[in-house]
Scaffold this active site. Structure first.
Site, PDB file in Angstrom:
ATOM      1  N   LYS A  12      31.942  43.711  49.045  1.00  0.00           N
ATOM      2  CA  LYS A  12      31.641  45.131  49.355  1.00  0.00           C
ATOM      3  C   LYS A  12      30.099  45.098  49.345  1.00  0.00           C
ATOM      4  CE  LYS A  12      35.773  46.961  46.768  1.00  0.00           C
ATOM      5  NZ  LYS A  12      36.182  47.647  45.386  1.00  0.00           N
ATOM      6  N   TYR A  52      40.851  53.067  52.898  1.00  0.00           N
ATOM      7  CA  TYR A  52      41.554  53.614  51.485  1.00  0.00           C
ATOM      8  C   TYR A  52      42.244  54.797  51.558  1.00  0.00           C
ATOM      9  CZ  TYR A  52      38.439  50.315  48.982  1.00  0.00           C
ATOM     10  OH  TYR A  52      37.833  49.176  48.250  1.00  0.00           O
ATOM     11  N   PHE A  60      38.002  59.665  42.237  1.00  0.00           N
ATOM     12  CA  PHE A  60      36.731  58.756  42.582  1.00  0.00           C
ATOM     13  C   PHE A  60      36.666  58.342  44.109  1.00  0.00           C
ATOM     14  CE2 PHE A  60      40.504  56.095  41.500  1.00  0.00           C
ATOM     15  CZ  PHE A  60      40.540  55.298  42.628  1.00  0.00           C
ATOM     16  N   ARG A  88      44.449  38.080  44.792  1.00  0.00           N
ATOM     17  CA  ARG A  88      44.409  39.185  44.001  1.00  0.00           C
ATOM     18  C   ARG A  88      43.893  38.351  42.705  1.00  0.00           C
ATOM     19  NH1 ARG A  88      43.841  44.752  44.872  1.00  0.00           N
ATOM     20  NH2 ARG A  88      45.104  45.004  43.020  1.00  0.00           N
ATOM     21  N   THR A  94      41.080  45.264  38.584  1.00  0.00           N
ATOM     22  CA  THR A  94      40.307  46.252  39.329  1.00  0.00           C
ATOM     23  C   THR A  94      39.050  46.623  38.558  1.00  0.00           C
ATOM     24  OG1 THR A  94      42.039  47.053  40.262  1.00  0.00           O
ATOM     25  CG2 THR A  94      40.337  48.870  40.320  1.00  0.00           C
ATOM     26  N   ARG A 105      35.379  39.028  39.857  1.00  0.00           N
ATOM     27  CA  ARG A 105      35.142  40.222  39.165  1.00  0.00           C
ATOM     28  C   ARG A 105      34.756  39.878  37.748  1.00  0.00           C
ATOM     29  NH1 ARG A 105      39.613  43.947  41.661  1.00  0.00           N
ATOM     30  NH2 ARG A 105      38.571  44.697  43.545  1.00  0.00           N
ATOM     31  N   ASN A 115      32.407  46.785  42.047  1.00  0.00           N
ATOM     32  CA  ASN A 115      33.348  45.606  41.627  1.00  0.00           C
ATOM     33  C   ASN A 115      33.375  44.363  42.501  1.00  0.00           C
ATOM     34  OD1 ASN A 115      35.127  46.822  43.160  1.00  0.00           O
ATOM     35  ND2 ASN A 115      36.657  46.881  41.749  1.00  0.00           N
ATOM     36  N   HIS A 118      37.089  43.346  47.644  1.00  0.00           N
ATOM     37  CA  HIS A 118      38.243  43.757  47.937  1.00  0.00           C
ATOM     38  C   HIS A 118      39.411  42.723  48.147  1.00  0.00           C
ATOM     39  CE1 HIS A 118      41.571  46.153  49.723  1.00  0.00           C
ATOM     40  NE2 HIS A 118      41.424  45.466  50.568  1.00  0.00           N
ATOM     41  N   GLU A 129      45.579  46.249  56.856  1.00  0.00           N
ATOM     42  CA  GLU A 129      43.932  46.133  56.804  1.00  0.00           C
ATOM     43  C   GLU A 129      43.572  45.026  58.006  1.00  0.00           C
ATOM     44  OE1 GLU A 129      43.479  45.081  52.722  1.00  0.00           O
ATOM     45  OE2 GLU A 129      44.252  47.050  51.934  1.00  0.00           O
TER      46      GLU A 129
END
Ligand code: UDP
Ligand code: MG
Length: 151
Positions: A12, A52, A60, A88, A94, A105, A115, A118, A129
């Site tokens: 990100k 998203y 948010f 993941r 998250t 993270r 964070n 992704h 995606e």
């Protein structure tokens, strides 16, 4: 779950600004995953709203789109055994405060809204995606280390 499973991983804007691109790539390389697509892109809000879309109703959401559009991201596709679930696990929870130390993270972030990375949450979403971020397709090749990674 197969050796050909693919996941979409993205550094990100905060991860790019903080100089964590190489670190995140290195973790996936060293784990044994195969890099089959990679790009640096400053995404538009419209593109990020598609990425998203499932979160469109969340409080948010507007802040998330603004954050994700605030600078370039590095999108990549990694292939390998159980790539989605393991990806993941490598990212962590998250909310970074709930992420185990040793996860990306858990090692480099503190706030849920910053964070740094992704990762796709299901194989189905991974394929969606990958199609959204790499409409030009990915690059297939033989990784000579594979017999040393898989039985
Ligand atoms: N997010 C946020 N506040 C929240 C939940 C999520 O800012 O309360 C952001 C966070 O950056 C997260 C992203 O929205 O990574 C997408 O949320 P999701 O639930 O899909 O989490 P992820 O799949 O990224 O772990
Ligand atoms: Mg998600």
């Amino acid at each position: 779950m197969s050796q050909n499973e693919r996941t979409y991983i993205m550094v990100k804007p905060d991860g790019v600004q903080r100089g964590l691109v190489g670190e995140i790539i290195a973790r996936f390389e060293k784990r044994g995953f195969k890099l089959i697509a990679l790009k640096l892109v400053h995404a538009t809000p419209e593109h990020l709203e598609k990425h998203y879309a499932d979160l469109a109703g969340k409080g948010f959401f507007a802040g998330l789109i603004k954050y994700m559009a605030s600078g370039p991201v590095v999108g990549m596709v990694w292939q390998g055994l159980d790539a989605v679930k393991t990806g993941r696990a490598m990212l962590g929870a998250t909310n970074p405060l709930a992420s185990a130390v040793g996860t990306i993270r858990g090692d480099y972030a503190l706030a849920v809204g910053r964070n740094i990375c992704h990762g796709s949450d299901t194989v189905e979403n991974a394929e969606k995606e990958i199609a959204l971020w790499f409409p030009e397709g990915v690059t297939q090749y033989t990784n000579v280390a594979e017999p040393w990674i898989y039985e």
